[in-house]
Scaffold this motif. Structure first.
Motif, PDB file in Angstrom:
ATOM      1  N   LEU A 101      21.101 -25.766 -30.601  1.00 21.89           N
ATOM      2  CA  LEU A 101      20.898 -25.132 -31.894  1.00 21.89           C
ATOM      3  C   LEU A 101      22.008 -24.123 -32.183  1.00 21.89           C
ATOM      4  O   LEU A 101      22.588 -24.119 -33.270  1.00 21.89           O
ATOM      5  CB  LEU A 101      19.529 -24.444 -31.928  1.00 21.89           C
ATOM      6  CG  LEU A 101      19.207 -23.595 -33.154  1.00 21.89           C
ATOM      7  CD1 LEU A 101      19.204 -24.436 -34.417  1.00 21.89           C
ATOM      8  CD2 LEU A 101      17.862 -22.907 -32.956  1.00 21.89           C
ATOM      9  N   PHE A 102      22.338 -23.316 -31.204  1.00 19.84           N
ATOM     10  CA  PHE A 102      23.358 -22.299 -31.433  1.00 19.84           C
ATOM     11  C   PHE A 102      24.771 -22.883 -31.421  1.00 19.84           C
ATOM     12  O   PHE A 102      25.657 -22.369 -32.113  1.00 19.84           O
ATOM     13  CB  PHE A 102      23.195 -21.143 -30.441  1.00 19.84           C
ATOM     14  CG  PHE A 102      22.071 -20.242 -30.841  1.00 19.84           C
ATOM     15  CD1 PHE A 102      22.275 -19.220 -31.762  1.00 19.84           C
ATOM     16  CD2 PHE A 102      20.791 -20.447 -30.366  1.00 19.84           C
ATOM     17  CE1 PHE A 102      21.228 -18.418 -32.180  1.00 19.84           C
ATOM     18  CE2 PHE A 102      19.738 -19.655 -30.776  1.00 19.84           C
ATOM     19  CZ  PHE A 102      19.959 -18.633 -31.689  1.00 19.84           C
ATOM     20  N   VAL A 103      24.970 -23.951 -30.701  1.00 19.63           N
ATOM     21  CA  VAL A 103      26.267 -24.648 -30.776  1.00 19.63           C
ATOM     22  C   VAL A 103      26.460 -25.175 -32.194  1.00 19.63           C
ATOM     23  O   VAL A 103      27.542 -25.042 -32.779  1.00 19.63           O
ATOM     24  CB  VAL A 103      26.336 -25.802 -29.744  1.00 19.63           C
ATOM     25  CG1 VAL A 103      27.508 -26.728 -30.024  1.00 19.63           C
ATOM     26  CG2 VAL A 103      26.415 -25.237 -28.332  1.00 19.63           C
ATOM     27  N   MET A 104      25.398 -25.749 -32.766  1.00 26.25           N
ATOM     28  CA  MET A 104      25.464 -26.260 -34.139  1.00 26.25           C
ATOM     29  C   MET A 104      25.787 -25.128 -35.121  1.00 26.25           C
ATOM     30  O   MET A 104      26.603 -25.292 -36.013  1.00 26.25           O
ATOM     31  CB  MET A 104      24.137 -26.935 -34.509  1.00 26.25           C
ATOM     32  CG  MET A 104      24.149 -27.614 -35.845  1.00 26.25           C
ATOM     33  SD  MET A 104      23.005 -27.042 -37.129  1.00 26.25           S
ATOM     34  CE  MET A 104      21.791 -26.042 -36.391  1.00 26.25           C
ATOM     35  N   ILE A 105      25.149 -23.975 -34.925  1.00 25.33           N
ATOM     36  CA  ILE A 105      25.406 -22.836 -35.811  1.00 25.33           C
ATOM     37  C   ILE A 105      26.869 -22.424 -35.715  1.00 25.33           C
ATOM     38  O   ILE A 105      27.522 -22.179 -36.735  1.00 25.33           O
ATOM     39  CB  ILE A 105      24.462 -21.659 -35.473  1.00 25.33           C
ATOM     40  CG1 ILE A 105      23.047 -22.012 -35.929  1.00 25.33           C
ATOM     41  CG2 ILE A 105      24.946 -20.368 -36.122  1.00 25.33           C
ATOM     42  CD1 ILE A 105      21.994 -21.034 -35.464  1.00 25.33           C
ATOM     43  N   TRP A 106      27.394 -22.355 -34.509  1.00 27.32           N
ATOM     44  CA  TRP A 106      28.792 -21.962 -34.354  1.00 27.32           C
ATOM     45  C   TRP A 106      29.716 -22.996 -35.008  1.00 27.32           C
ATOM     46  O   TRP A 106      30.668 -22.640 -35.697  1.00 27.32           O
ATOM     47  CB  TRP A 106      29.153 -21.779 -32.881  1.00 27.32           C
ATOM     48  CG  TRP A 106      30.596 -21.436 -32.695  1.00 27.32           C
ATOM     49  CD1 TRP A 106      31.586 -22.259 -32.254  1.00 27.32           C
ATOM     50  CD2 TRP A 106      31.226 -20.184 -33.017  1.00 27.32           C
ATOM     51  NE1 TRP A 106      32.781 -21.600 -32.262  1.00 27.32           N
ATOM     52  CE2 TRP A 106      32.594 -20.315 -32.723  1.00 27.32           C
ATOM     53  CE3 TRP A 106      30.763 -18.971 -33.523  1.00 27.32           C
ATOM     54  CZ2 TRP A 106      33.509 -19.285 -32.915  1.00 27.32           C
ATOM     55  CZ3 TRP A 106      31.670 -17.944 -33.701  1.00 27.32           C
ATOM     56  CH2 TRP A 106      33.023 -18.104 -33.395  1.00 27.32           C
ATOM     57  N   GLN A 107      29.431 -24.261 -34.802  1.00 27.31           N
ATOM     58  CA  GLN A 107      30.282 -25.309 -35.349  1.00 27.31           C
ATOM     59  C   GLN A 107      30.254 -25.345 -36.877  1.00 27.31           C
ATOM     60  O   GLN A 107      31.242 -25.691 -37.508  1.00 27.31           O
ATOM     61  CB  GLN A 107      29.884 -26.675 -34.792  1.00 27.31           C
ATOM     62  CG  GLN A 107      30.222 -26.830 -33.329  1.00 27.31           C
ATOM     63  CD  GLN A 107      29.674 -28.103 -32.730  1.00 27.31           C
ATOM     64  OE1 GLN A 107      28.729 -28.711 -33.238  1.00 27.31           O
ATOM     65  NE2 GLN A 107      30.258 -28.515 -31.612  1.00 27.31           N
ATOM     66  N   LYS A 108      29.122 -24.984 -37.471  1.00 23.83           N
ATOM     67  CA  LYS A 108      28.980 -25.038 -38.930  1.00 23.83           C
ATOM     68  C   LYS A 108      29.082 -23.651 -39.567  1.00 23.83           C
ATOM     69  O   LYS A 108      28.716 -23.486 -40.733  1.00 23.83           O
ATOM     70  CB  LYS A 108      27.628 -25.672 -39.296  1.00 23.83           C
ATOM     71  CG  LYS A 108      27.520 -27.115 -38.876  1.00 23.83           C
ATOM     72  CD  LYS A 108      26.207 -27.709 -39.302  1.00 23.83           C
ATOM     73  CE  LYS A 108      26.170 -29.186 -38.936  1.00 23.83           C
ATOM     74  NZ  LYS A 108      24.951 -29.828 -39.402  1.00 23.83           N
ATOM     75  N   ARG A 109      29.580 -22.687 -38.838  1.00 22.09           N
ATOM     76  CA  ARG A 109      29.570 -21.298 -39.290  1.00 22.09           C
ATOM     77  C   ARG A 109      30.251 -21.078 -40.636  1.00 22.09           C
ATOM     78  O   ARG A 109      29.789 -20.279 -41.436  1.00 22.09           O
ATOM     79  CB  ARG A 109      30.185 -20.382 -38.231  1.00 22.09           C
ATOM     80  CG  ARG A 109      31.671 -20.626 -37.996  1.00 22.09           C
ATOM     81  CD  ARG A 109      32.170 -19.840 -36.792  1.00 22.09           C
ATOM     82  NE  ARG A 109      33.552 -20.140 -36.493  1.00 22.09           N
ATOM     83  CZ  ARG A 109      33.974 -21.180 -35.805  1.00 22.09           C
ATOM     84  NH1 ARG A 109      33.091 -22.047 -35.318  1.00 22.09           N
ATOM     85  NH2 ARG A 109      35.256 -21.382 -35.583  1.00 22.09           N
ATOM     86  N   GLU A 110      31.325 -21.792 -40.895  1.00 18.82           N
ATOM     87  CA  GLU A 110      32.072 -21.556 -42.135  1.00 18.82           C
ATOM     88  C   GLU A 110      31.325 -22.070 -43.360  1.00 18.82           C
ATOM     89  O   GLU A 110      31.452 -21.519 -44.449  1.00 18.82           O
ATOM     90  CB  GLU A 110      33.458 -22.192 -42.037  1.00 18.82           C
ATOM     91  CG  GLU A 110      34.341 -21.500 -41.007  1.00 18.82           C
ATOM     92  CD  GLU A 110      35.639 -22.241 -40.754  1.00 18.82           C
ATOM     93  OE1 GLU A 110      35.867 -23.306 -41.375  1.00 18.82           O
ATOM     94  OE2 GLU A 110      36.427 -21.751 -39.929  1.00 18.82           O
ATOM     95  N   SER A 111      30.544 -23.114 -43.185  1.00 25.42           N
ATOM     96  CA  SER A 111      29.843 -23.700 -44.334  1.00 25.42           C
ATOM     97  C   SER A 111      28.368 -23.325 -44.374  1.00 25.42           C
ATOM     98  O   SER A 111      27.655 -23.733 -45.288  1.00 25.42           O
ATOM     99  CB  SER A 111      29.974 -25.225 -44.294  1.00 25.42           C
ATOM    100  OG  SER A 111      29.373 -25.723 -43.121  1.00 25.42           O
ATOM    101  N   LEU A 112      27.914 -22.545 -43.417  1.00 23.77           N
ATOM    102  CA  LEU A 112      26.505 -22.178 -43.324  1.00 23.77           C
ATOM    103  C   LEU A 112      26.110 -21.238 -44.447  1.00 23.77           C
ATOM    104  O   LEU A 112      26.630 -20.140 -44.575  1.00 23.77           O
ATOM    105  CB  LEU A 112      26.272 -21.511 -41.959  1.00 23.77           C
ATOM    106  CG  LEU A 112      24.917 -21.606 -41.323  1.00 23.77           C
ATOM    107  CD1 LEU A 112      24.471 -23.059 -41.165  1.00 23.77           C
ATOM    108  CD2 LEU A 112      24.935 -20.930 -39.964  1.00 23.77           C
ATOM    109  N   ARG A 113      25.172 -21.664 -45.271  1.00 26.66           N
ATOM    110  CA  ARG A 113      24.642 -20.842 -46.362  1.00 26.66           C
ATOM    111  C   ARG A 113      23.138 -20.746 -46.150  1.00 26.66           C
ATOM    112  O   ARG A 113      22.387 -21.659 -46.490  1.00 26.66           O
ATOM    113  CB  ARG A 113      24.950 -21.455 -47.732  1.00 26.66           C
ATOM    114  CG  ARG A 113      26.425 -21.645 -48.015  1.00 26.66           C
ATOM    115  CD  ARG A 113      27.136 -20.299 -48.188  1.00 26.66           C
ATOM    116  NE  ARG A 113      28.551 -20.475 -48.431  1.00 26.66           N
ATOM    117  CZ  ARG A 113      29.514 -20.155 -47.567  1.00 26.66           C
ATOM    118  NH1 ARG A 113      29.209 -19.639 -46.411  1.00 26.66           N
ATOM    119  NH2 ARG A 113      30.775 -20.334 -47.871  1.00 26.66           N
TER     120      ARG A 113
END
Length: 191
Positions: free
Chosen positions: A55-67
Motif C-alpha cells: 500500500l505504501f509503495v503504491m502511495i510513493w509510486q503515485k505520489r505526484e498524481s495522488l489527489r
C-alpha cells in the motif's frame, strides 16, 4: 513546524513534491493501523505485513498524481482492494493445491515422499506463477477444475483454438521447467 504536527493534507502536499520525510511521517502514522486491519481480516502476519507495505509503495509510486481528500478513507479503500486482489489470487492457488493433495494425500506418504511431494507442489506453484495470467488461468481451469476446452472457451469468451494454444503453451512450459520432477504422475498429469 515539525512534520508530526502537520495534517494529512499538508503531508500529502509535501509528498507530491517528493518530500521523503513527509512520506516517512505518513508511513509512521498509518502503516501499523493498515497492518492491523489486514491482519484482522486475513489472519496471516506475513501477508498482512506485505499488503500494508505494498500500500505504501503504491502511495510513493503515485505520489505526484495522488489527489486525496480524506487520506484515512483512501488508505482503507486501497487496503481493501489489495486484500481482495490477494484473496482472488490465492483462491485459485489454494484450489489447485487442494487438488494435488487429493491426488496424493500427505498422510499416506512416507517422510521422504512427503518432502518430495512438498517440493513438487512448490515447484509447480512457482512455475505456474511464471506463466502469463491468461495462460495460467486456462491451465488451472482445464487441469484442476476439469473443464473441457469448449467449456473454457465459453466461460472466457475465447475461441477453442485460443484455448488449445494456451494449454499447449502451458504444458510445454511446465514440462520444460519441471523436468527435475519427472515422475510417473507428472508425466501422466501433463500429457
Amino acid at each position: 513546524m515539525a512534520l508530526n504536527q502537520l495534517t494529512d493534507n499538508d503531508l500529502l502536499a509535501l509528498l507530491r513534491d517528493d518530500d521523503e520525510q513527509a512520506f516517512r511521517e505518513l508511513y509512521d502514522r498509518y502503516w501499523y493501523k493498515m497492518y492491523v486491519i489486514a491482519h484482522r481480516k486475513l489472519r496471516r502476519k506475513e501477508v498482512a505485513e506485505e499488503i500494508a507495505q505494498e500500500l505504501f509503495v503504491m502511495i510513493w509510486q503515485k505520489r505526484e498524481s495522488l489527489r486525496v481528500i480524506n487520506l484515512q478513507a483512501f488508505l482503507g479503500v486501497s487496503l481493501k482492494n489489495l486484500m481482495i486482489d490477494y484473496i482472488r489470487r490465492n483462491i485459485k492457488e489454494e484450489h489447485y493445491l487442494d487438488q494435488l493433495r487429493l491426488f496424493f494425500p500427505a498422510e499416506t506418504l512416507a517422510t521422504s515422499e512427503a518432502v518430495q511431494f512438498n517440493e513438487l507442489t512448490e515447484a509447480i506453484q512457482a512455475t505456474l506463477a511464471q506463466l502469463p495470467e491468461k495462460t495460467r488461468e486456462i491451465f488451472i481451469l482445464n487441469r484442476f477444475e476439469h473443464l473441457t476446452i469448449r467449456e473454457i472457451a465459453q466461460r472466457l469468451n475465447l475461441s477453442e483454438k485460443t484455448i488449445e494454444y494456451h494449454l499447449s503453451r502451458s504444458t510445454t512450459f511446465l514440462r520444460k521447467n519441471l523436468r527435475d520432477f519427472a515422475t510417473v504422475w507428472l508425466l501422466y498429469y501433463l500429457s
